[in-house]
Design a protein around this motif. Structure first.
Motif, PDB file in Angstrom:
ATOM      1  N   GLU A 298       0.809  -1.211   0.000  1.00 16.76           N
ATOM      2  CA  GLU A 298       0.000   0.000   0.000  1.00 16.76           C
ATOM      3  C   GLU A 298       0.849   1.270   0.000  1.00 16.76           C
ATOM      4  O   GLU A 298       0.544   2.244  -0.702  1.00 16.76           O
ATOM      5  CB  GLU A 298      -0.940  -0.009   1.206  1.00 16.76           C
ATOM      6  N   HIS A 299       1.918   1.283   0.795  1.00 18.86           N
ATOM      7  CA  HIS A 299       2.710   2.503   0.951  1.00 18.86           C
ATOM      8  C   HIS A 299       4.059   2.431   0.232  1.00 18.86           C
ATOM      9  O   HIS A 299       4.914   3.290   0.442  1.00 18.86           O
ATOM     10  CB  HIS A 299       2.926   2.788   2.444  1.00 18.86           C
ATOM     11  N   ASP A 300       4.223   1.455  -0.619  1.00 20.07           N
ATOM     12  CA  ASP A 300       5.404   1.350  -1.475  1.00 20.07           C
ATOM     13  C   ASP A 300       5.265   2.395  -2.581  1.00 20.07           C
ATOM     14  O   ASP A 300       4.330   2.346  -3.384  1.00 20.07           O
ATOM     15  CB  ASP A 300       5.472  -0.067  -2.054  1.00 20.07           C
ATOM     16  N   GLU A 301       6.187   3.372  -2.627  1.00 22.52           N
ATOM     17  CA  GLU A 301       6.054   4.474  -3.571  1.00 22.52           C
ATOM     18  C   GLU A 301       6.070   3.990  -5.021  1.00 22.52           C
ATOM     19  O   GLU A 301       5.348   4.516  -5.866  1.00 22.52           O
ATOM     20  CB  GLU A 301       7.174   5.491  -3.344  1.00 22.52           C
ATOM     21  N   GLY A 302       6.900   2.988  -5.310  1.00 19.14           N
ATOM     22  CA  GLY A 302       6.931   2.451  -6.671  1.00 19.14           C
ATOM     23  C   GLY A 302       5.623   1.773  -7.023  1.00 19.14           C
ATOM     24  O   GLY A 302       5.096   1.942  -8.134  1.00 19.14           O
ATOM     25  N   HIS A 303       5.098   1.005  -6.087  1.00 13.89           N
ATOM     26  CA  HIS A 303       3.828   0.306  -6.337  1.00 13.89           C
ATOM     27  C   HIS A 303       2.690   1.307  -6.458  1.00 13.89           C
ATOM     28  O   HIS A 303       1.786   1.124  -7.279  1.00 13.89           O
ATOM     29  CB  HIS A 303       3.550  -0.691  -5.212  1.00 13.89           C
ATOM     30  N   LYS A 304       2.739   2.356  -5.671  1.00 13.01           N
ATOM     31  CA  LYS A 304       1.714   3.405  -5.782  1.00 13.01           C
ATOM     32  C   LYS A 304       1.748   4.035  -7.170  1.00 13.01           C
ATOM     33  O   LYS A 304       0.702   4.273  -7.785  1.00 13.01           O
ATOM     34  CB  LYS A 304       1.948   4.464  -4.706  1.00 13.01           C
ATOM     35  N   TRP A 305       2.968   4.300  -7.669  1.00 14.18           N
ATOM     36  CA  TRP A 305       3.093   4.849  -9.032  1.00 14.18           C
ATOM     37  C   TRP A 305       2.491   3.892 -10.040  1.00 14.18           C
ATOM     38  O   TRP A 305       1.769   4.317 -10.966  1.00 14.18           O
ATOM     39  CB  TRP A 305       4.572   5.085  -9.355  1.00 14.18           C
ATOM     40  N   TRP A 306       2.776   2.596  -9.894  1.00 15.43           N
ATOM     41  CA  TRP A 306       2.277   1.607 -10.841  1.00 15.43           C
ATOM     42  C   TRP A 306       0.753   1.530 -10.793  1.00 15.43           C
ATOM     43  O   TRP A 306       0.105   1.481 -11.846  1.00 15.43           O
ATOM     44  CB  TRP A 306       2.892   0.243 -10.521  1.00 15.43           C
ATOM     45  N   ARG A 307       0.164   1.541  -9.603  1.00 12.14           N
ATOM     46  CA  ARG A 307      -1.306   1.506  -9.495  1.00 12.14           C
ATOM     47  C   ARG A 307      -1.922   2.706 -10.193  1.00 12.14           C
ATOM     48  O   ARG A 307      -2.945   2.585 -10.885  1.00 12.14           O
ATOM     49  CB  ARG A 307      -1.727   1.476  -8.025  1.00 12.14           C
ATOM     50  N   GLU A 308      -1.307   3.859 -10.020  1.00  5.98           N
ATOM     51  CA  GLU A 308      -1.826   5.060 -10.674  1.00  5.98           C
ATOM     52  C   GLU A 308      -1.691   4.956 -12.188  1.00  5.98           C
ATOM     53  O   GLU A 308      -2.577   5.419 -12.928  1.00  5.98           O
ATOM     54  CB  GLU A 308      -1.087   6.289 -10.142  1.00  5.98           C
ATOM     55  N   ALA A 309      -0.610   4.344 -12.665  1.00  2.00           N
ATOM     56  CA  ALA A 309      -0.446   4.151 -14.107  1.00  2.00           C
ATOM     57  C   ALA A 309      -1.508   3.206 -14.651  1.00  2.00           C
ATOM     58  O   ALA A 309      -2.065   3.430 -15.730  1.00  2.00           O
ATOM     59  CB  ALA A 309       0.955   3.601 -14.401  1.00  2.00           C
ATOM     60  N   VAL A 310      -1.804   2.139 -13.907  1.00  5.80           N
ATOM     61  CA  VAL A 310      -2.858   1.210 -14.315  1.00  5.80           C
ATOM     62  C   VAL A 310      -4.208   1.920 -14.369  1.00  5.80           C
ATOM     63  O   VAL A 310      -4.981   1.759 -15.322  1.00  5.80           O
ATOM     64  CB  VAL A 310      -2.922   0.004 -13.353  1.00  5.80           C
ATOM     65  N   GLU A 311      -4.480   2.745 -13.365  1.00  9.65           N
ATOM     66  CA  GLU A 311      -5.746   3.479 -13.338  1.00  9.65           C
ATOM     67  C   GLU A 311      -5.844   4.457 -14.509  1.00  9.65           C
ATOM     68  O   GLU A 311      -6.886   4.555 -15.164  1.00  9.65           O
ATOM     69  CB  GLU A 311      -5.898   4.226 -12.013  1.00  9.65           C
ATOM     70  N   ARG A 312      -4.772   5.170 -14.796  1.00  5.54           N
ATOM     71  CA  ARG A 312      -4.787   6.116 -15.928  1.00  5.54           C
ATOM     72  C   ARG A 312      -5.015   5.370 -17.241  1.00  5.54           C
ATOM     73  O   ARG A 312      -5.758   5.835 -18.117  1.00  5.54           O
ATOM     74  CB  ARG A 312      -3.480   6.904 -15.992  1.00  5.54           C
ATOM     75  N   ALA A 313      -4.378   4.214 -17.382  1.00  2.60           N
ATOM     76  CA  ALA A 313      -4.553   3.425 -18.601  1.00  2.60           C
ATOM     77  C   ALA A 313      -6.003   2.983 -18.753  1.00  2.60           C
ATOM     78  O   ALA A 313      -6.562   2.997 -19.859  1.00  2.60           O
ATOM     79  CB  ALA A 313      -3.630   2.209 -18.573  1.00  2.60           C
TER      80      ALA A 313
END
Length: 334
Positions: A298-313
């Motif tokens: 949840e608080h992994d900055e890299g994973h947070k970036w990836w989740r946001e990229a998935v959502e934008r896609a």
């Protein structure tokens, strides 16, 4: 050399292991070819051959077995292939951990588990989004062949995410989620199928079906189409079962069969003159595709970036889907 050592092996200490062999082992099991594994790792052929020899000595197993001009994995290598991916992913996350995450500088790999329909719906948008924001970031997409893992919580400990429709087993403490997009069910038939453009439940009962990703035991109540199946007076007569959503239309064309499939995927075949896409009778429930991940990330900055990229896609795919529907109206739908 035997396939497995008969004597009990003492666990090797981490300090005595060459972690470079772990990277080579992963690529070797992926490629099933020493030359291609060497190219992936960036080493010479002699170095790769020496690494394979060391691995064979360590595991007391051939790992790769030549068969009919190609190589297959030994039974032990099949087990190792399932274990090495999460180990490598965990080590990469461990050594890439920092207080901040710079996608432009990162070479981190994210692992996603999903079905081929999801890739058809927004895989290209996901690829473009990740490449735009993090051109050196890698993505490993594992396509589900039959069933999703029985224990999603444990699976999500070792991968970055899973995209699927909500299921009861996902509703457990420790799993986080984000709705990505929605879709609806439509029916696909051959253009010469005499069925009306306005299907009835009786048509579903009468026609033979093409069924993707489904066991021979019929649709369980927990299936996304469970409510629709409950309205039928008889079980569907399954003519073809295929472990691919995208392959479904090929077994409908030129036959009297019918398939119930996702509208986004059916839309990819809407321009084929030999197929018709029709509204599905019985008011089946909508399709809700969701990203699932473990709370530890949840608080992994890299994973947070990836989740946001998935959502934008996913949002971009919805916008593109709206344009596609206006340019290429699906025949007999709406």
């Amino acid at each position: 050399m035997t396939s497995r050592g008969t004597a009990a092996r003492r666990p090797a200490s981490l300090a005595s292991l060459d972690l470079n062999l772990l990277v080579f082992l992963r690529e070797l099991l992926r490629e099933r070819n020493v030359t291609r594994a060497a190219q992936r790792v960036g080493v010479s052929q002699p170095t790769a051959s020496a690494a394979l020899s060391r691995l064979r000595r360590h595991f007391n197993d051939q790992l790769l077995i030549r068969s009919r001009g190609a190589f297959t994995l030994s039974p032990l290598a099949v087990q190792l292939a399932m274990q090495v991916e999460p180990v490598c992913a965990g080590l990469e996350r461990l050594f890439s951990t920092s207080a901040e995450f710079d996608p432009l500088a990162s070479e981190r790999e994210f692992k996603l588990l999903t079905v081929d329909y999801v890739l058809a719906a927004f895989g290209e948008q996901l690829s473009r989004e990740m490449y735009r924001a993090g051109p050196n970031i890698r993505l490993y997409v594992q396509v589900v062949k039959q069933h999703l893992p029985a224990d999603p919580l444990e699976t999500l400990r070792v991968i970055d995410g899973m995209i699927s429709a909500p299921k009861a087993e996902f509703r457990v403490p420790g799993i986080r989620s984000l709705e990505l997009f929605r879709d609806r069910w439509v029916c696909l038939v051959d253009k010469n199928n005499p069925v009306s453009d306005h299907l009835r439940l009786a048509d579903l009962e009468r026609l033979p079906w093409v069924v993707p990703h489904h066991p021979d035991g019929g649709y369980p109540p927990s299936s996304p189409l469970g409510p629709l199946m409950a309205r039928l007076g008889t079980r569907p007569r399954v003519a073809v079962r295929v472990d691919s959503y995208q392959a479904t239309p090929y077994f409908v064309a030129g036959t009297d069969r019918i398939a119930i499939m996702q509208r986004r995927l059916a839309g990819l075949f809407a321009n084929r003159a030999d197929l018709r896409v029709l509204e599905c009778p019985g008011d089946p429930p909508p399709i809700v595709e969701t990203l699932w991940w473990h709370e530890q990330k949840e608080h992994d900055e890299g994973h947070k970036w990836w989740r946001e990229a998935v959502e934008r896609a996913a949002r971009r795919s919805e916008a593109a889907d709206g344009v596609g529907r206006s340019r290429h109206a699906i025949r007999a739908v709406n």
